[in-house]
Design an enzyme around this catalytic site. Structure first.
Site, short mmCIF file in Angstrom:
data_model
loop_
_atom_site.label_atom_id
_atom_site.label_comp_id
_atom_site.label_asym_id
_atom_site.label_seq_id
_atom_site.Cartn_x
_atom_site.Cartn_y
_atom_site.Cartn_z
CD GLU A 30 14.17 -4.20 -27.57
OE1 GLU A 30 13.88 -3.18 -28.23
OE2 GLU A 30 15.31 -4.46 -27.19
CG ASP A 189 14.07 1.48 -34.23
OD1 ASP A 189 14.23 1.26 -33.01
OD2 ASP A 189 13.59 0.65 -35.01
C1 GLA Z 1 11.73 -2.35 -33.77
C2 GLA Z 1 10.79 -1.16 -33.97
C3 GLA Z 1 10.79 -0.27 -32.72
C4 GLA Z 1 10.54 -1.08 -31.45
C5 GLA Z 1 11.42 -2.32 -31.42
C6 GLA Z 1 11.09 -3.23 -30.26
O1 GLA Z 1 13.05 -1.91 -33.68
O2 GLA Z 1 11.20 -0.40 -35.08
O3 GLA Z 1 9.85 0.77 -32.87
O4 GLA Z 1 9.18 -1.42 -31.34
O5 GLA Z 1 11.35 -3.07 -32.61
O6 GLA Z 1 11.38 -2.61 -29.07
#
Ligand code: GLA
Length: 411
Positions: A30, A189
């Site tokens: 994360e 994502d």
């Molecule tokens: C969000 C962002 C991702 C990532 C997460 C944390 O989902 O869109 O790119 O940074 O937070 O891991």
């Protein structure tokens, strides 16, 4: 097929096709993506669907079952960041980023539906971007096929109008989010939505952009994976996410390295004098290692019964989940009270492990438990929420699913 129904009722006629793009859960890693690190997400069964048809005018008309207001009209010519706000900025941004990358975008009517709760940290925005990106690129393909002209005559790049490679689509969707919507997110994502395989988690090295599919089937090993939407809404544009990103970049700058990915051991962060930056960097280096540890556990061939078996693997993964939660809570400082209470209640009820997921400050918790203990975990979390007088949590299945795709043939 509720998107197709919505299309018929709002626009009349039949859509040319229906496209689906899943939301994601993240098993490990994360706030590592924008630090060039590792992530291990997987696509969910819950998704955004887009029913779409080409139209002659250079306009996008967008409506959504979740946004009852009138349809949004967007002129494609002269489209630029800042012109569209709210939910429609995501699909509009994709049209803008596709054209900026040299891919033709046809005028279209698009009806959107979703069974992904918004603000729950399950990437409903990336799913909306990816469903739109697939719809627009495939509609452009049929438009070109219907003209007499060849790609060479049109002087378009080889990939234009043909299926755009998915890695490139992921980068385009991320650019839409970063530059058109103005959210400084990483590439996790969109990659999860476009590149995942059913029954697998996606190991993504965000520095080389190499991917590999890691078999991940907890149910087959007698384990259960549960997503718990804590109903505390998160919003990546609220500044806290961007602040963490800036802190990581500052830590890398002070350490004289291109990104925090270059750190290989937690001890290296001790060179940072600033205690806040030291904590941020420690989270990143330890979470990167936890991704590799989870992949190693999932890749271990299952031993004969009676020895360290599949359930033990999930017990070990659970321990790593809980360690990651502590790191996100204490070092990265992005957890929130409902997430901490959920993790605590799940562990007390026998879960192997649990952690907050996504950008932080709201959203969902991922918990791993023996399949037989799932009911107890739900009960314990529900009771904890009632004790605090918080809105009841929502429990969702987390089944590693197939990536974005077209659901109906193009007419
Ligand atoms: C969000 C962002 C991702 C990532 C997460 C944390 O989902 O869109 O790119 O940074 O937070 O891991």
């Amino acid at each position: 097929m509720r998107a197709a129904e919505l299309f018929r009722s709002r626009f009349g006629g039949t859509p040319d096709g229906v496209w689906l793009a899943p939301g994601r859960a993240n098993l490990m890693g994360e706030h590592t993506d924008y630090n060039d690190g590792y992530v291990l997400p997987f696509a969910l069964g819950q998704a955004v669907t887009a029913a779409a048809a080409r139209r002659a005018e250079r306009q996008l008309t967008l409506c959504s079952r979740q946004e009852p207001a009138a349809a949004v009209q967007i002129a494609l010519d002269g489209l630029a960041p800042g012109q569209v706000t709210g939910w429609a900025a995501y699909p509009a941004g994709v049209a803008w980023a596709l054209e900026a990358a040299g891919h033709p975008v046809p005028g279209a009517c698009i009806a959107i539906d979703s069974d992904l709760p918004a603000g729950a940290g399950l990437s409903s925005s990336a799913a909306l971007e990816c469903a739109t990106a697939l719809a627009l690129t495939e509609l452009a393909q049929t438009e070109l096929a219907q003209t007499e002209l060849t790609l060479t005559e049109l002087a378009l790049p080889q990939s234009a109008g043909l299926t755009v490679p998915r890695r490139e689509l992921a980068a385009i969707a991320r650019r839409a989010e970063n530059e058109f919507v103005g959210v400084p997110s990483g590439i996790m994502d969109q990659s999860a939505s476009l590149l995942s395989q059913a029954g697998h988690a996606l190991l993504l090295d965000c520095r080389s952009l190499e991917t590999s599919q890691v078999p991940f089937a907890p149910a087959a090993a007698g384990a259960s994976l549960l997503l718990i939407n804590t109903r505390a809404k998160h919003d990546l544009s609220d500044g806290e996410y961007g602040q963490r990103r800036a802190e990581c970049e500052e830590a890398a700058r002070r350490l004289g390295i291109p990104s925090l990915r270059s750190l290989t051991t937690p001890a290296e962060v001790d060179r940072l004098a600033d205690p806040v930056l030291r904590r941020r960097a420690r989270h990143v280096v330890t979470d990167n290692q936890r991704v590799l540890d989870v992949v190693a556990l999932l890749s271990t061939p299952h031993p004969p019964p009676g020895q360290h078996g599949p359930v033990d693997v999930y017990r070990d993964i659970g321990r790593l989940l809980t360690e990651s939660h502590a790191s996100l809570r204490d070092d990265f400082e992005i957890s929130w009270p409902e997430a901490d209470a959920t993790v605590e209640a799940a562990l007390a009820a026998g879960a192997f492990g649990a952690r907050m997921m996504g950008g932080g400050f709201g959203g969902s918790v991922l918990a791993l438990m023996p399949a037989a203990g799932a009911g107890q975990v739900r009960q314990a979390v529900t009771t904890a929420f009632a004790r605090h007088a918080w809105t009841e949590p929502e429990f969702l299945d987390a089944v590693p699913s197939q990536s974005a795709r077209r659901l109906t043939s193009l007419v």
